[in-house]
Design a protein around this motif. Structure first.
Motif, PDB file in Angstrom:
ATOM      1  N   GLY A 242       1.331  42.844 -12.022  1.00 58.94           N
ATOM      2  CA  GLY A 242       2.287  42.220 -11.112  1.00 58.94           C
ATOM      3  C   GLY A 242       2.517  43.041  -9.860  1.00 58.94           C
ATOM      4  O   GLY A 242       2.711  42.493  -8.769  1.00 58.94           O
ATOM      5  N   MET A 243       2.467  44.377  -9.993  1.00 62.01           N
ATOM      6  CA  MET A 243       2.637  45.250  -8.832  1.00 62.01           C
ATOM      7  C   MET A 243       1.493  45.065  -7.830  1.00 62.01           C
ATOM      8  O   MET A 243       1.702  45.140  -6.614  1.00 62.01           O
ATOM      9  N   LYS A 244       0.310  44.808  -8.323  1.00 55.86           N
ATOM     10  CA  LYS A 244      -0.821  44.562  -7.417  1.00 55.86           C
ATOM     11  C   LYS A 244      -0.584  43.300  -6.587  1.00 55.86           C
ATOM     12  O   LYS A 244      -0.919  43.246  -5.406  1.00 55.86           O
ATOM     13  N   VAL A 245       0.009  42.291  -7.224  1.00 58.83           N
ATOM     14  CA  VAL A 245       0.331  41.054  -6.506  1.00 58.83           C
ATOM     15  C   VAL A 245       1.395  41.334  -5.446  1.00 58.83           C
ATOM     16  O   VAL A 245       1.286  40.888  -4.289  1.00 58.83           O
ATOM     17  N   LEU A 246       2.427  42.098  -5.819  1.00 66.71           N
ATOM     18  CA  LEU A 246       3.492  42.428  -4.868  1.00 66.71           C
ATOM     19  C   LEU A 246       2.954  43.195  -3.663  1.00 66.71           C
ATOM     20  O   LEU A 246       3.333  42.926  -2.512  1.00 66.71           O
ATOM     21  N   LYS A 247       2.075  44.139  -3.914  1.00 68.11           N
ATOM     22  CA  LYS A 247       1.532  44.940  -2.819  1.00 68.11           C
ATOM     23  C   LYS A 247       0.642  44.104  -1.913  1.00 68.11           C
ATOM     24  O   LYS A 247       0.571  44.341  -0.698  1.00 68.11           O
ATOM     25  N   LYS A 248      -0.047  43.125  -2.476  1.00 73.37           N
ATOM     26  CA  LYS A 248      -0.850  42.211  -1.659  1.00 73.37           C
ATOM     27  C   LYS A 248       0.054  41.411  -0.731  1.00 73.37           C
ATOM     28  O   LYS A 248      -0.264  41.223   0.455  1.00 73.37           O
ATOM     29  N   ILE A 249       1.181  40.963  -1.264  1.00 68.66           N
ATOM     30  CA  ILE A 249       2.150  40.211  -0.454  1.00 68.66           C
ATOM     31  C   ILE A 249       2.714  41.099   0.651  1.00 68.66           C
ATOM     32  O   ILE A 249       2.812  40.698   1.816  1.00 68.66           O
ATOM     33  N   ALA A 250       3.083  42.334   0.281  1.00 65.37           N
ATOM     34  CA  ALA A 250       3.675  43.262   1.250  1.00 65.37           C
ATOM     35  C   ALA A 250       2.683  43.628   2.348  1.00 65.37           C
ATOM     36  O   ALA A 250       3.069  43.779   3.515  1.00 65.37           O
ATOM     37  N   ALA A 251       1.417  43.756   1.987  1.00 62.98           N
ATOM     38  CA  ALA A 251       0.397  44.151   2.969  1.00 62.98           C
ATOM     39  C   ALA A 251       0.241  43.129   4.084  1.00 62.98           C
ATOM     40  O   ALA A 251      -0.165  43.464   5.203  1.00 62.98           O
ATOM     41  N   ALA A 252       0.566  41.877   3.811  1.00 60.56           N
ATOM     42  CA  ALA A 252       0.465  40.825   4.829  1.00 60.56           C
ATOM     43  C   ALA A 252       1.613  40.887   5.826  1.00 60.56           C
ATOM     44  O   ALA A 252       1.572  40.235   6.870  1.00 60.56           O
ATOM     45  N   GLY A 253       2.676  41.670   5.520  1.00 59.91           N
ATOM     46  CA  GLY A 253       3.763  41.863   6.461  1.00 59.91           C
ATOM     47  C   GLY A 253       4.785  40.745   6.466  1.00 59.91           C
ATOM     48  O   GLY A 253       4.732  39.811   5.661  1.00 59.91           O
ATOM     49  N   ALA A 254       5.724  40.865   7.390  1.00 61.04           N
ATOM     50  CA  ALA A 254       6.833  39.912   7.487  1.00 61.04           C
ATOM     51  C   ALA A 254       6.953  39.363   8.898  1.00 61.04           C
ATOM     52  O   ALA A 254       6.527  39.987   9.868  1.00 61.04           O
ATOM     53  N   GLN A 255       7.560  38.210   8.998  1.00 57.81           N
ATOM     54  CA  GLN A 255       7.800  37.578  10.286  1.00 57.81           C
ATOM     55  C   GLN A 255       9.057  38.167  10.929  1.00 57.81           C
ATOM     56  O   GLN A 255       9.891  38.751  10.244  1.00 57.81           O
ATOM     57  N   PRO A 256       9.210  37.993  12.250  1.00 63.48           N
ATOM     58  CA  PRO A 256      10.461  38.429  12.897  1.00 63.48           C
ATOM     59  C   PRO A 256      11.651  37.698  12.277  1.00 63.48           C
ATOM     60  O   PRO A 256      11.507  36.609  11.714  1.00 63.48           O
ATOM     61  N   ALA A 257      12.820  38.299  12.388  1.00 62.28           N
ATOM     62  CA  ALA A 257      14.022  37.729  11.778  1.00 62.28           C
ATOM     63  C   ALA A 257      14.337  36.345  12.335  1.00 62.28           C
ATOM     64  O   ALA A 257      14.285  36.120  13.540  1.00 62.28           O
ATOM     65  N   ASP A 258      14.653  35.434  11.425  1.00 63.11           N
ATOM     66  CA  ASP A 258      15.089  34.096  11.812  1.00 63.11           C
ATOM     67  C   ASP A 258      16.493  34.214  12.409  1.00 63.11           C
ATOM     68  O   ASP A 258      17.400  34.714  11.752  1.00 63.11           O
ATOM     69  N   PRO A 259      16.702  33.781  13.655  1.00 69.17           N
ATOM     70  CA  PRO A 259      18.030  33.934  14.263  1.00 69.17           C
ATOM     71  C   PRO A 259      19.133  33.175  13.539  1.00 69.17           C
ATOM     72  O   PRO A 259      20.299  33.531  13.638  1.00 69.17           O
ATOM     73  N   ALA A 260      18.767  32.132  12.795  1.00 72.03           N
ATOM     74  CA  ALA A 260      19.784  31.338  12.098  1.00 72.03           C
ATOM     75  C   ALA A 260      20.227  31.978  10.794  1.00 72.03           C
ATOM     76  O   ALA A 260      21.393  31.907  10.415  1.00 72.03           O
ATOM     77  N   THR A 261      19.291  32.627  10.077  1.00 67.77           N
ATOM     78  CA  THR A 261      19.611  33.164   8.755  1.00 67.77           C
ATOM     79  C   THR A 261      19.525  34.680   8.674  1.00 67.77           C
ATOM     80  O   THR A 261      20.064  35.282   7.740  1.00 67.77           O
ATOM     81  N   GLY A 262      18.813  35.301   9.601  1.00 68.01           N
ATOM     82  CA  GLY A 262      18.592  36.736   9.522  1.00 68.01           C
ATOM     83  C   GLY A 262      17.454  37.113   8.595  1.00 68.01           C
ATOM     84  O   GLY A 262      17.122  38.290   8.449  1.00 68.01           O
ATOM     85  N   ASN A 263      16.824  36.138   7.954  1.00 66.00           N
ATOM     86  CA  ASN A 263      15.743  36.430   7.012  1.00 66.00           C
ATOM     87  C   ASN A 263      14.456  36.804   7.729  1.00 66.00           C
ATOM     88  O   ASN A 263      14.138  36.259   8.785  1.00 66.00           O
ATOM     89  N   THR A 264      13.717  37.731   7.138  1.00 66.62           N
ATOM     90  CA  THR A 264      12.377  38.070   7.604  1.00 66.62           C
ATOM     91  C   THR A 264      11.410  37.566   6.538  1.00 66.62           C
ATOM     92  O   THR A 264      11.125  38.252   5.565  1.00 66.62           O
ATOM     93  N   ALA A 265      10.919  36.366   6.719  1.00 67.02           N
ATOM     94  CA  ALA A 265      10.069  35.725   5.714  1.00 67.02           C
ATOM     95  C   ALA A 265       8.726  36.432   5.627  1.00 67.02           C
ATOM     96  O   ALA A 265       8.201  36.931   6.631  1.00 67.02           O
ATOM     97  N   PRO A 266       8.140  36.504   4.432  1.00 64.35           N
ATOM     98  CA  PRO A 266       6.808  37.090   4.319  1.00 64.35           C
ATOM     99  C   PRO A 266       5.771  36.246   5.047  1.00 64.35           C
ATOM    100  O   PRO A 266       5.889  35.024   5.110  1.00 64.35           O
ATOM    101  N   ASN A 267       4.769  36.901   5.611  1.00 65.77           N
ATOM    102  CA  ASN A 267       3.656  36.161   6.217  1.00 65.77           C
ATOM    103  C   ASN A 267       2.870  35.412   5.152  1.00 65.77           C
ATOM    104  O   ASN A 267       2.321  34.339   5.417  1.00 65.77           O
ATOM    105  N   ALA A 268       2.800  35.993   3.972  1.00 65.09           N
ATOM    106  CA  ALA A 268       2.142  35.316   2.854  1.00 65.09           C
ATOM    107  C   ALA A 268       2.992  34.139   2.397  1.00 65.09           C
ATOM    108  O   ALA A 268       4.218  34.188   2.441  1.00 65.09           O
ATOM    109  N   THR A 269       2.338  33.082   1.966  1.00 68.99           N
ATOM    110  CA  THR A 269       3.056  31.912   1.439  1.00 68.99           C
ATOM    111  C   THR A 269       3.360  32.178  -0.034  1.00 68.99           C
ATOM    112  O   THR A 269       2.545  31.910  -0.910  1.00 68.99           O
TER     113      THR A 269
END
Length: 280
Positions: A242-269
């Motif tokens: 499971g950690m390998k899956v998490l690191k794959k997700i993290a390696a794809a990075g995050a989007q800039p913060a959504d001004p409405a929610t403050g969330n930084t969504a993962p680039n990975a779906t």
């Protein structure tokens, strides 16, 4: 009659005045431009401070405090490493109160998140966090997490993937709250949540010391050791695969913060196609 010399002087004076007007106009435009730049920089600094001070891992009904300090990814978005989500709709059911604790506190429970990026298996701590594990057993059995997006990835300062909100905004929850548990877990040393920890998001405000026992359905998975105060119920540990899956997700990075929610969504779906809890 104007002499030739007088005419020459008049033309020279008019040329000088035109040059002075152009220079004055250029200086005025430069001042306006610099003022705009300063204003924009001020907004950026204030916005960054606001993100830094609104809280760490908020969830379940507190969309205004959903943000955390995060460095946006580069503008060139990396290739999505995950598959398309399975067909299906998110369920929107809520309940008025926490389900009765029916799990066997002495037994071993495992939660499996079958995601678009791979399976993440989590060994649950039933004896140390019975209310939390019982709630996840209940919600998974109702299909509550199925087809939900993991809405937040923090790639700096703290390193977590946050999931469990059917709304996908950081404001959703099951309608009930559960108590904080296991905050003195031996794994939480030096205000650090080690990589592999799975813990609850909540609405606790450490400065005001308000918001205890506000966990709902949102949780976070730590993919790299993260400096956090022990305010978030640790209730599981991610498997090596499971950690390998998490690191794959993290390696794809995050989007800039959504001004409405403050969330930084993962680039990975990252979508949980199905969540199951099993007893062994």
């Amino acid at each position: 009659m104007v002499s030739q010399e007088q005419r020459r002087r008049q033309l020279a004076r008019e040329k000088f005045l035109r040059q002075q007007q152009r220079r004055t106009s250029a200086r005025r435009k430069a001042r306006m431009r610099n003022s705009v730049i300063a204003s924009v920089l001020g907004v950026v600094v204030i916005g960054s401070l606001a993100l830094y001070t609104t809280g760490v891992l908020k969830g379940d009904g507190d969309s205004k405090n959903a943000g955390a300090e995060v460095t946006p990814s580069a503008s060139d978005k990396p290739t999505d490493p995950c598959e398309k989500p399975a067909a299906g709709k998110v369920k929107t059911a809520t309940w008025k109160k926490e389900p009765a604790v029916t799990i066997d506190k002495s037994a071993k429970y495992t939660m499996k998140l079958a995601t678009t990026c791979g399976d993440i298996e989590i060994a649950l701590k039933a004896s140390a966090a019975p209310h939390t594990v019982n709630s996840f057993n209940f919600l998974a059995g109702k299909g509550y997490f199925d087809h939900t997006k993991c809405h937040r990835l923090t790639p700096s300062n703290i390193y977590v993937l946050q999931c469990g909100d059917p709304q996908g905004t950081g404001a959703g929850g099951p309608g009930y709250t559960i108590p904080d548990e296991n905050l003195k877990d031996k794994s939480l040393k030096g205000n650090t949540y080690p990589a592999g920890t799975v813990a609850m998001a909540n609405q606790y405000n450490a400065q005001a010391q308000q918001g205890r026992n506000t966990g709902g359905s949102q949780f976070f998975l730590v993919y790299q050791d993260s400096q956090l105060p022990p305010d978030y119920t640790p209730f599981g540990t991610v498997s090596e695969a499971g950690m390998k899956v998490l690191k794959k997700i993290a390696a794809a990075g995050a989007q800039p913060a959504d001004p409405a929610t403050g969330n930084t969504a993962p680039n990975a779906t990252v979508v949980i196609n199905k969540a199951t809890v099993t007893k062994s």
